[in-house]
Design a protein around this motif. Structure first.
Motif, PDB file in Angstrom:
ATOM      1  N   SER A   1      -1.464  12.054  -2.177  1.00  0.00           N
ATOM      2  CA  SER A   1      -2.361  11.043  -2.767  1.00  0.00           C
ATOM      3  C   SER A   1      -3.012  10.212  -1.670  1.00  0.00           C
TER       4      SER A   1
ATOM      5  N   PHE B   1      -5.322  -1.522   6.740  1.00  0.00           N
ATOM      6  CA  PHE B   1      -3.944  -1.055   6.551  1.00  0.00           C
ATOM      7  C   PHE B   1      -3.108  -1.317   7.799  1.00  0.00           C
ATOM      8  N   ARG B   2      -1.835  -1.579   7.582  1.00  0.00           N
ATOM      9  CA  ARG B   2      -0.906  -1.685   8.706  1.00  0.00           C
ATOM     10  C   ARG B   2      -0.073  -0.404   8.787  1.00  0.00           C
TER      11      ARG B   2
ATOM     12  N   GLU C   1       3.381  11.821  -1.238  1.00  0.00           N
ATOM     13  CA  GLU C   1       3.279  13.263  -1.007  1.00  0.00           C
ATOM     14  C   GLU C   1       4.308  13.907  -1.924  1.00  0.00           C
TER      15      GLU C   1
ATOM     16  N   VAL D   1       4.894   3.821   2.667  1.00  0.00           N
ATOM     17  CA  VAL D   1       4.770   2.415   2.276  1.00  0.00           C
ATOM     18  C   VAL D   1       4.321   1.577   3.464  1.00  0.00           C
TER      19      VAL D   1
ATOM     20  N   VAL E   1       0.872  -1.178   0.000  1.00  0.00           N
ATOM     21  CA  VAL E   1       0.000   0.000   0.000  1.00  0.00           C
ATOM     22  C   VAL E   1       0.906   1.224   0.000  1.00  0.00           C
ATOM     23  N   VAL E   2       0.686   2.108  -0.949  1.00  0.00           N
ATOM     24  CA  VAL E   2       1.555   3.281  -1.070  1.00  0.00           C
ATOM     25  C   VAL E   2       0.726   4.555  -1.233  1.00  0.00           C
ATOM     26  N   GLY E   3       1.130   5.592  -0.531  1.00  0.00           N
ATOM     27  CA  GLY E   3       0.578   6.940  -0.750  1.00  0.00           C
ATOM     28  C   GLY E   3       1.745   7.898  -0.949  1.00  0.00           C
TER      29      GLY E   3
HETATM   30  P1  ADP Z   1       0.637  12.663   7.826  1.00  0.00           P
HETATM   31  O1  ADP Z   1      -0.109  13.940   7.848  1.00  0.00           O
HETATM   32  O2  ADP Z   1       1.013  12.146   9.164  1.00  0.00           O
HETATM   33  O3  ADP Z   1       1.764  12.630   6.869  1.00  0.00           O
HETATM   34  P2  ADP Z   1      -1.453  11.549   6.179  1.00  0.00           P
HETATM   35  O4  ADP Z   1      -2.700  10.908   6.631  1.00  0.00           O
HETATM   36  O5  ADP Z   1      -1.555  12.899   5.610  1.00  0.00           O
HETATM   37  O6  ADP Z   1      -0.410  11.539   7.346  1.00  0.00           O
HETATM   38  O7  ADP Z   1      -0.800  10.598   5.120  1.00  0.00           O
HETATM   39  C1  ADP Z   1       0.323  10.927   4.422  1.00  0.00           C
HETATM   40  C2  ADP Z   1       0.458   9.971   3.269  1.00  0.00           C
HETATM   41  O8  ADP Z   1       0.517   8.633   3.709  1.00  0.00           O
HETATM   42  C3  ADP Z   1      -0.696  10.020   2.281  1.00  0.00           C
HETATM   43  O9  ADP Z   1      -0.172  10.041   0.965  1.00  0.00           O
HETATM   44  C4  ADP Z   1      -1.446   8.732   2.528  1.00  0.00           C
HETATM   45  O10 ADP Z   1      -2.039   8.248   1.350  1.00  0.00           O
HETATM   46  C5  ADP Z   1      -0.355   7.811   2.985  1.00  0.00           C
HETATM   47  N1  ADP Z   1      -0.798   6.726   3.862  1.00  0.00           N
HETATM   48  C6  ADP Z   1      -1.637   6.818   4.899  1.00  0.00           C
HETATM   49  N2  ADP Z   1      -1.779   5.607   5.495  1.00  0.00           N
HETATM   50  C7  ADP Z   1      -1.004   4.733   4.818  1.00  0.00           C
HETATM   51  C8  ADP Z   1      -0.716   3.335   4.941  1.00  0.00           C
HETATM   52  N3  ADP Z   1      -1.209   2.586   5.912  1.00  0.00           N
HETATM   53  N4  ADP Z   1       0.147   2.795   4.067  1.00  0.00           N
HETATM   54  C9  ADP Z   1       0.704   3.532   3.075  1.00  0.00           C
HETATM   55  N5  ADP Z   1       0.469   4.839   2.920  1.00  0.00           N
HETATM   56  C10 ADP Z   1      -0.368   5.449   3.767  1.00  0.00           C
END
Ligand code: ADP
Ligand code: MG
Length: 484
Positions: free
Chosen positions: A165, A216-217, A19, A207, A15-17
């Motif tokens: 994202s 999600f973990r 910034e 990640v 799982v990837v997001g």
């Molecule tokens: P923060 O403000 O602490 O950085 P956010 O909720 O804004 O946290 O998330 C930041 C990024 O992390 C976003 O792109 C999101 O999609 C991603 N993200 C959140 N949870 C997970 C997860 N369990 N695994 C992978 N990516 C995640």
């Protein structure tokens, strides 16, 4: 396309997001009139505001706001007519104010989406959570002196868009496709040059891994990755690391890591315990940012045609394939070039030539489309010479190479080298007769039923005519003479 990691306890998915920090194209900085141009002598693009002098008041740069709105529109996102600037407090030597002005609870752009193209031709939608405006920091320079560090504030206060994202990305390939698509959209709209080497676009990569169907973990965040290839590699090695920890009965700590591409591993930078408390609060020097619907509509009406729409239009108008439309719209300048060539030419032929010989020659000579030695008009002229039978396709390839080398026009080269196609049936017939006479054995074989030899005779005739025979006439006359 599914990407899986086979572990000893089962199958894992990632799982990837992302910034993404994208530097806004604008003349001046987000809150000062100093130049936002990349580079320059250190500390020459700095106003008192950027240097954090006490008593200085920031004034928001309307063009940076417009750029953020344009980008939001390009991402099919919600535009918030009211947003706020907050102070994100932390100490760092290259942050003279002691805080970064950012947007925390009320970003200017809300939810949107990006459609990404995968290698198997399929598409996926990746959600955008938000886009906000913030200031960049200065730069610490540690490698100029053995005992001292230097600070360059040229970048301090330059406007960045942070584009966050949703955790929708499921493979390194999707992460790469997302970044490419995002960069393409930003470049089309002209809000960021997307130049990752110069740092005008960089990504923080979040990640985690999980078994299919699980919630999600814990995630780790890999900071400041500056190429698409490194983002993809970082995801791969980080996911592998996390799988190994979970499978050994351990627990993945939420932490910030960095990617060491030379060693192909991620390393811990700081963990949750020393995570920052940024003490966000609304910047008292700045009023809430209120924009008007009409202005947003004006910006929307003035947006250029975006990649997806352009792609669909090229397919529709010119009958190019899905693959071709993807290549032709990768950059706006490529699409413009193609349309200039395809104008009153066979558009399919134009696409073939661009994707084949033309790009081949660009690569070979180390040119980009913008500084191509052969202009769109030049290529159009060449295709015109094929269309009106002045030269055949094979000779045209030779002419194109010559055009790249000499910068001469197609017709000038054709005249200089005498490459005009021979359509004089008498001359073609004479050439054929000579070939048949010189290959009596092959002729006999052909007559006894070895039809495949037809190609041999075509080849020999063309060779004798130095490639200049009109292929259709050569074929016709050969058939006639072989039958006789
Ligand atoms: P923060 O403000 O602490 O950085 P956010 O909720 O804004 O946290 O998330 C930041 C990024 O992390 C976003 O792109 C999101 O999609 C991603 N993200 C959140 N949870 C997970 C997860 N369990 N695994 C992978 N990516 C995640
Ligand atoms: Mg974060």
């Amino acid at each position: 396309m599914s990407y899986r990691i086979e572990g000893t306890t089962g199958t894992w998915e990632i799982v990837v997001g992302l910034e993404v920090h994208a530097q806004v194209i604008s003349n001046a900085k987000l809150f000062s009139g100093a130049s936002a141009t990349y580079g320059g002598e250190p500390n020459t693009h700095v106003s008192l505001i950027d240097a954090g002098f006490p008593g200085m008041l920031p004034v928001v740069n309307g063009e940076c706001v417009a750029q953020a709105v344009r980008t939001g529109l390009g991402l099919n996102a919600v535009i918030h007519l009211e947003s706020r600037f907050d102070r994100k407090n932390y100490f760092y030597a290259d942050l003279p104010q002691g805080y970064q002005i950012s947007q925390f609870a009320h970003p200017i752009v809300g939810e949107g989406k990006v459609v990404v193209d995968l290698a198997d031709g399929s598409q996926r939608e990746i959600g955008v959570t938000r886009l906000h405006l913030e200031q960049d920091a200065g730069k610490s320079i540690h490698d100029q002196d053995p005992t001292r560090s230097f600070i360059d504030l040229n970048r301090s206060g330059v406007a960045l868009m942070e584009i966050v994202s949703e955790p929708d990305i499921r493979s390194p390939e999707e992460a790469g496709a997302y970044l490419r698509k995002l960069r393409q959209i930003l470049r089309y709209i002209g809000t960021c040059d997307g130049n990752m080497e110069e740092g005008s676009m960089r990504a923080d990569v979040n990640v985690s891994v999980r078994k299919a169907g699980e919630p999600f973990r814990t995630r780790c965040e890999i900071k400041n990755v500056n190429s698409i290839r490194f983002v993809m590699q970082a995801i791969e090695v980080e996911a592998q690391r996390q799988v190994e920890i979970w499978e050994a009965g351990g627990i993945v700590d939420q932490e910030t890591r960095l990617f060491d591409h030379a060693r192909g591993e991620t390393r811990s930078l700081r963990n949750k315990e020393d995570a920052h408390d940024y003490r966000y609060f609304p910047d008292p020097d700045l009023l809430p940012l209120v924009i008007e619907r009409d202005w947003v509509d004006e910006l929307k009406a003035a947006l250029p045609e975006l990649p997806e729409a352009k792609r669909a239009r090229l397919e529709e108008t010119y009958g190019v394939t899905r693959y071709e439309s993807g290549v032709l719209t990768a950059e706006q300048s490529v699409a413009d070039f193609y349309e200039a060539v395809a104008r009153d030419r066979d558009p399919r032929l134009a696409a073939n030539w661009m994707l084949g010989d033309f790009f081949g020659a660009l690569n070979r000579t180390g040119h980009a489309i913008d500084d191509s030695p052969v202009s769109a008009d030049g290529l159009r002229e060449l295709l015109g010479l094929i269309a009106d039978s002045t030269i055949n396709g094979k000779i045209a390839k030779e002419v194109l190479e010559d055009m790249f080398e000499t910068g001469e026009s197609a017709s000038a080269i054709v005249e200089r080298k005498g490459l005009r196609q021979v359509t004089d049936t008498g001359a073609i017939e004479a050439a054929i007769r000579e070939i048949l006479a010189a290959n009596a054995d092959k002729l006999a074989e052909y007559k006894s039923g070895k039809d495949k030899l037809f190609g041999f005779f075509v080849g020999q005739t063309m060779k004798a005519m130095k490639g200049k025979g009109n292929p259709a006439l050569v074929n016709d006359l050969l058939k006639k003479l072989l039958a006789g």
